[in-house]
Each structure stands twice: as C-alpha cells, then as structure tokens.
Design a protein around this motif. Structure first.
Motif, PDB file in Angstrom:
ATOM      1  N   ALA A   1       0.151   7.286   4.751  1.00  0.00           N
ATOM      2  CA  ALA A   1      -1.142   7.122   4.089  1.00  0.00           C
ATOM      3  C   ALA A   1      -2.288   7.556   4.986  1.00  0.00           C
ATOM      4  O   ALA A   1      -3.283   8.115   4.510  1.00  0.00           O
ATOM      5  CB  ALA A   1      -1.326   5.667   3.673  1.00  0.00           C
TER       6      ALA A   1
ATOM      7  N   SER B   1      -5.307   8.133   2.416  1.00  0.00           N
ATOM      8  CA  SER B   1      -5.297   7.255   1.249  1.00  0.00           C
ATOM      9  C   SER B   1      -5.459   5.806   1.713  1.00  0.00           C
ATOM     10  O   SER B   1      -4.504   5.174   2.170  1.00  0.00           O
ATOM     11  CB  SER B   1      -3.994   7.423   0.476  1.00  0.00           C
ATOM     12  N   THR B   2      -6.666   5.301   1.593  1.00  0.00           N
ATOM     13  CA  THR B   2      -6.955   3.941   2.062  1.00  0.00           C
ATOM     14  C   THR B   2      -6.145   2.867   1.322  1.00  0.00           C
ATOM     15  O   THR B   2      -5.605   1.958   1.966  1.00  0.00           O
ATOM     16  CB  THR B   2      -8.458   3.655   1.964  1.00  0.00           C
TER      17      THR B   2
END
Length: 90
Positions: free
Chosen positions: A47, A52-53
């Motif tokens: 991530a 992608s938080t």
C-alpha cells in the motif's frame, strides 16, 4: 553549590551460560502472531508503494490483530509452556 558527586551504584552483572535455556518462543501462539503480523506488514508495504492510505491503515490494523491473536492464544494455553501443549522436550 557543592561539587561533590553521589556515589554510583552498580547492579551486579549477570551472564548467561550456554547451558541456560533461553526460550526461543517456539509455540503456536508465537508463530500465529508472527505470521499474521508479516501479512499485515506485506499489505502495508504494498500500500505504501502504490500510495493507498486506506490499504496502508488496513495493514496496520492486521498487525495489531496479530498481536491480539498471539496474546489470546497465549492466554488460552498455546504459548511456551502452556497447558494445551504437549512438551516433548524439543
């Protein structure tokens, strides 16, 4: 103001010998904890790379769940020396 120093107290130094069992944590609880946390770290790492938080935070949550699973299994008797394990001497 005085220039005197307080005497230092030193704790006795203890050394472990090779004959002492150090307990490496080989138990179902420890292995479960580590495997779940490795999966969480993998998810968070991927991530991070793809920026992608939400997925990153999800990986962190999985790592915390791994800690909780290991703790719960240890309390249930699956830790080192636990009541649910058959100690075969290995």
């Amino acid at each position: 103001m005085s220039k005197t120093t307080a005497p230092a107290t030193h704790a006795p130094v203890t050394t472990a010998s090779h004959a002492d069992a150090i307990g490496h944590g080989n138990s179902p609880a420890a292995w479960t904890c580590v495997i779940i946390m490795l999966v969480g770290a993998l998810v968070s790492s991927i991530a991070y790379v793809i920026a992608s938080t939400p997925v990153f935070i999800g990986g962190l949550v999985v790592m915390v769940l791994g800690l909780l699973a290991g703790w719960a299994m240890r309390k249930a008797g699956y830790g080192v020396g636990g009541s649910k394990l058959k100690n075969s001497g290995h």
